[in-house]
Design a protein around this motif. Structure first.
Motif, short mmCIF file in Angstrom:
data_model
loop_
_atom_site.label_atom_id
_atom_site.label_comp_id
_atom_site.label_asym_id
_atom_site.label_seq_id
_atom_site.Cartn_x
_atom_site.Cartn_y
_atom_site.Cartn_z
N ALA A 33 0.82 -1.20 0.00
CA ALA A 33 0.00 0.00 0.00
C ALA A 33 0.86 1.26 0.00
O ALA A 33 0.46 2.29 -0.51
N ALA A 34 2.06 1.16 0.62
CA ALA A 34 2.92 2.33 0.73
C ALA A 34 3.65 2.63 -0.57
O ALA A 34 4.03 3.76 -0.84
N ALA A 35 3.89 1.58 -1.42
CA ALA A 35 4.63 1.77 -2.65
C ALA A 35 3.69 2.23 -3.76
O ALA A 35 2.50 1.92 -3.76
N THR A 36 4.24 2.96 -4.73
CA THR A 36 3.44 3.44 -5.86
C THR A 36 4.13 3.09 -7.16
O THR A 36 5.31 2.72 -7.19
N GLY A 37 3.40 3.23 -8.24
CA GLY A 37 3.95 3.01 -9.57
C GLY A 37 3.73 4.23 -10.43
O GLY A 37 3.34 5.30 -9.95
N SER A 38 3.94 4.08 -11.73
CA SER A 38 3.75 5.18 -12.66
C SER A 38 3.16 4.66 -13.97
O SER A 38 3.25 3.47 -14.28
N VAL A 39 2.56 5.57 -14.72
CA VAL A 39 1.94 5.24 -16.00
C VAL A 39 2.45 6.23 -17.04
O VAL A 39 2.48 7.44 -16.79
N THR A 40 2.82 5.72 -18.21
CA THR A 40 3.25 6.57 -19.31
C THR A 40 2.36 6.35 -20.52
O THR A 40 1.83 5.26 -20.73
N ARG A 86 6.14 17.28 -26.48
CA ARG A 86 6.20 16.21 -27.48
C ARG A 86 5.00 15.27 -27.40
O ARG A 86 4.99 14.23 -28.03
N GLY A 87 4.01 15.65 -26.59
CA GLY A 87 2.82 14.82 -26.48
C GLY A 87 2.95 13.66 -25.51
O GLY A 87 2.08 12.78 -25.48
N GLY A 88 4.00 13.65 -24.71
CA GLY A 88 4.20 12.57 -23.76
C GLY A 88 3.62 12.89 -22.39
O GLY A 88 3.55 14.06 -21.99
N ILE A 89 3.21 11.85 -21.68
CA ILE A 89 2.69 12.00 -20.32
C ILE A 89 3.30 10.92 -19.44
O ILE A 89 3.39 9.75 -19.83
N GLY A 93 3.33 8.42 -8.71
CA GLY A 93 2.62 8.35 -7.44
C GLY A 93 1.27 7.65 -7.54
O GLY A 93 0.34 8.00 -6.82
N VAL A 94 1.18 6.65 -8.42
CA VAL A 94 -0.08 5.95 -8.64
C VAL A 94 -0.15 4.72 -7.73
O VAL A 94 0.75 3.87 -7.74
N GLU A 95 -1.23 4.62 -6.95
CA GLU A 95 -1.42 3.45 -6.11
C GLU A 95 -1.55 2.20 -6.99
O GLU A 95 -2.20 2.25 -8.04
N PRO A 96 -0.94 1.08 -6.58
CA PRO A 96 -1.11 -0.16 -7.36
C PRO A 96 -2.59 -0.51 -7.51
O PRO A 96 -3.39 -0.33 -6.59
N GLY A 97 -2.97 -0.97 -8.68
CA GLY A 97 -4.35 -1.32 -8.94
C GLY A 97 -4.66 -1.19 -10.41
O GLY A 97 -3.78 -1.03 -11.26
N ALA A 137 6.66 -0.11 -10.36
CA ALA A 137 6.78 -0.40 -11.79
C ALA A 137 6.23 0.76 -12.63
O ALA A 137 5.39 1.53 -12.18
N THR A 138 6.72 0.85 -13.86
CA THR A 138 6.20 1.80 -14.83
C THR A 138 5.40 1.04 -15.88
O THR A 138 5.92 0.11 -16.51
N THR A 139 4.15 1.43 -16.07
CA THR A 139 3.26 0.75 -17.00
C THR A 139 2.98 1.65 -18.19
O THR A 139 2.65 2.83 -18.03
N ALA A 140 3.12 1.09 -19.39
CA ALA A 140 2.83 1.84 -20.61
C ALA A 140 1.37 1.63 -20.99
O ALA A 140 0.94 0.49 -21.22
#
Length: 340
Positions: A33-40, A86-89, A93-97, A137-140
């Motif tokens: 719960a304390a760890a977060t991920g990211s989305v690109t 360049r249109g990137g995002i 700080g995204v909670e796993p889920g 983790a980073t999720t595309a």
């Protein structure tokens, strides 16, 4: 849609809700719960492939997280991001889920809003691509392909009298209204007419809400999954008229040591976590709701976290409330010593 068809669809939805609500919910470990991920992701013009500008919201599937919405907010989650040059995002700080993405372009006259699908946009949340985020983790996510916008116009009437209904908010995403500040949605005029613009060229369902009426989706149903959709065309105007069904009142007393300046009772769909109604309250409340719904109620009435009926801390703690044709009584006791 005829009444027998509507009743069959409601019974089917309630049956699914009851089955899912019986499934056990395993709590996440404290470390996870304390760890977060990211989305690109990237945003591009669907026709040319050139970079485009937009902001993207990550909308959780989890009902507990989806219900983290308070007064004046749309139900689009708590994290998101906007494009760079360049249109990137990258959203950190995204909670796993699991999440779905909702995109809102910078240039509303050039591009339409969309739920992000695997191969392009859609107007229906349940058809959007599901992105799974892991801790650390980073999720595309799929690229956001923006299409030209269109609009939907129509007239809102009272189903019983046939008269136009002014002051109705028309939206594509649930929200909790603020008693002082109007949400940024089209509102029907004195003749019941509305026009909602900036929609991608897909099938859309509309949500109708306002003071004294039962919140309902197009087709006169309480759940977006059951709603009647209309196809939007690029640069065109689709037509969707709505006859509002009569409400049932859900209400009761509210006991609290001190009421907040803006106190609200919010109703959520027990299956999806969607906001299905909200009303300002004092020492009592009366919430007009559409019959044929299984809901959970939360009282955001004190200077602290909201309490789930009758006095729970979490969405899963709240009692199930069936809204039929008869008025429903649901009292809140938020005083000290009762879990409030």
């Amino acid at each position: 849609m005829t009444d027998p068809q509507l009743r069959r669809r409601i019974r089917a939805a309630v049956g699914v809700a009851a089955a899912l609500l019986l499934l056990p919910v395993a709590p996440a470990p404290a470390s996870a719960a304390a760890a977060t991920g990211s989305v690109t992701t990237t945003v591009q013009d669907a026709g040319t492939g050139e970079p485009a500008r937009a902001c993207v919201s990550l909308v959780p599937l989890d009902r507990e997280r989806l219900a983290r919405v308070s007064i004046g907010e749309s139900q689009l989650g708590s994290v998101g991001g906007c494009t760079d040059d360049r249109g990137g995002i990258e959203v950190t700080g995204v909670e796993p889920g699991r999440y779905r993405l909702f995109a809102q372009p910078y240039e509303a006259a050039r591009y339409g809003r969309q739920w992000v699908g695997g191969q392009g946009g859609t107007g229906e949340r349940h058809r959007a691509w599901v992105v799974t985020v892991g801790a650390g983790a980073t999720t595309a996510a799929p690229p956001v392909r923006l299409d030209p916008p269109g609009r939907i116009s129509g007239v809102v009437t009272d189903a019983a009298s046939g008269r136009p209904v002014p002051g109705v908010h028309v939206a594509v995403v649930p929200f909790v209204p603020h008693p002082k500040y109007s949400p940024d949605t089209p509102i029907t005029d004195d003749t019941g007419r509305y026009s909602i613009t900036g929609l991608g060229p897909y099938d859309w369902a509309l949500r109708f809400s306002g003071t004294g009426i039962a919140t309902q989706w197009s087709g006169g149903v309480g759940a977006a999954l059951l709603a009647r959709t209309v196809r939007v065309r690029p640069g065109g105007t689709a037509t969707l008229h709505q006859a509002l069904r009569s409400p049932t009142t859900v209400g009761g007393a509210i006991r609290a040591d001190e009421l907040a300046a803006y106190s609200t009772v919010v109703a959520f769909d027990a299956l999806t976590g969607d906001v299905v109604g909200a009303v300002d309250v004092g020492t009592s409340y009366g919430l007009p709701m559409l019959p044929g719904q299984l809901v959970k109620l939360r009282c955001d009435c004190s200077y602290g976290p909201g309490r789930w009926y009758p006095a729970g801390d979490r969405f899963t703690d709240g009692n199930l409330v069936w809204v039929g044709r008869a008025p429903v009584v649901a009292d809140f006791d938020l005083t000290a010593g009762t879990g409030g």
